[in-house]
Design an enzyme around this catalytic site. Structure first.
Site, PDB file in Angstrom:
ATOM      1  N   ASP A 137       6.306  34.137  10.553  1.00 28.02           N
ATOM      2  CA  ASP A 137       6.852  35.419  10.982  1.00 28.02           C
ATOM      3  C   ASP A 137       7.926  35.167  12.031  1.00 28.02           C
ATOM      4  OD1 ASP A 137       4.897  36.559   9.387  1.00 28.02           O
ATOM      5  OD2 ASP A 137       3.531  36.948  11.063  1.00 28.02           O
ATOM      6  N   ASP A 139       8.975  36.152  15.704  1.00 28.66           N
ATOM      7  CA  ASP A 139       8.569  36.783  16.960  1.00 28.66           C
ATOM      8  C   ASP A 139       9.826  37.305  17.650  1.00 28.66           C
ATOM      9  OD1 ASP A 139       5.915  36.206  16.551  1.00 28.66           O
ATOM     10  OD2 ASP A 139       5.975  34.334  17.671  1.00 28.66           O
TER      11      ASP A 139
END
Length: 212
Positions: free
Chosen positions: A135, A137
């Site tokens: 992912d 951040d």
């Protein structure tokens, strides 16, 4: 001279012995064959001691420790890290495509932001850390209170990125999830403070660990 670092900053240290784990032992996973970069973790910086996190080559290789301000050679803030620093061969990865999307769509945003996590680490250190399923951040600095409508518009834009984005807002007192802030059914959300996690309703006004 290196100034006082802040949470999420990436620090280049003099060597692997510059970090001591929270247990008091040397912190593993720093490799002198690569430039020893660490990230400032949440905590209090006092007497020149900085709470940092060490990232190894594997996901389970993490170490929480401390280093001294005198050991820091270079600091990179999240807002200094952009896709242009990534190797061309790495840019097709989902997390980097999300970063590219946000750089384009948030170009006029009047707030300081940048990547954290594996993306921030790779851009600062030039050490591959982002995986195909990583992912992005997203770290947003918000010294002044965010209007809820503004926050909702921002989250809609961020959540439209090609991959999953974990957006964390940092105020002078704590950090919190942007998604939770705009979608919470109750007024209280999880606030990440230097003294631990609490539930609160105003991340910009904390007193003795509670909202005032």
């Amino acid at each position: 001279m290196v100034g006082t670092p802040h949470i999420h900053d990436l620090l280049l240290l003099r060597g692997e012995s510059a970090v001591t784990s929270t247990a008091g032992a040397p912190c593993p996973y720093l490799n002198l064959n690569q430039r020893p970069w660490v990230v400032v973790r949440r905590g209090r910086i006092a007497d020149g001691s900085i709470p940092v996190g060490v990232r190894g080559t594997q996901r389970h290789e993490r170490c929480a420790g401390f280093t001294g301000l005198s050991e820091v050679l270079e600091t990179r803030r999240p807002d200094q890290l952009r896709l242009i620093l990534a190797e061309d061969s790495r840019r097709p990865l989902q997390a980097f495509r999300s970063l590219s999307y946000l750089e384009s769509h948030l170009a006029g945003l009047d707030l300081t932001w940048g990547p954290g996590g594996s993306v921030g680490y790779e851009l600062a250190s030039e050490i591959p850390a982002v995986r195909a399923d990583s992912d992005l951040d997203f770290i947003l600095s918000a010294p002044q209170k965010l209007d809820l409508t503004e926050a909702q518009d921002l989250w809609r834009m961020i959540s439209s990125a090609p991959g999953k984005v974990d957006a964390l807002v940092e105020t002078p007192f704590c950090g919190f999830s942007l998604e939770e802030f705009v979608t919470a059914s109750s007024r209280k959300i999880l606030l990440r403070t230097s003294d631990g996690r609490i539930l609160g309703c105003n991340p910009w006004n904390l007193s003795n660990g509670k909202d005032s």
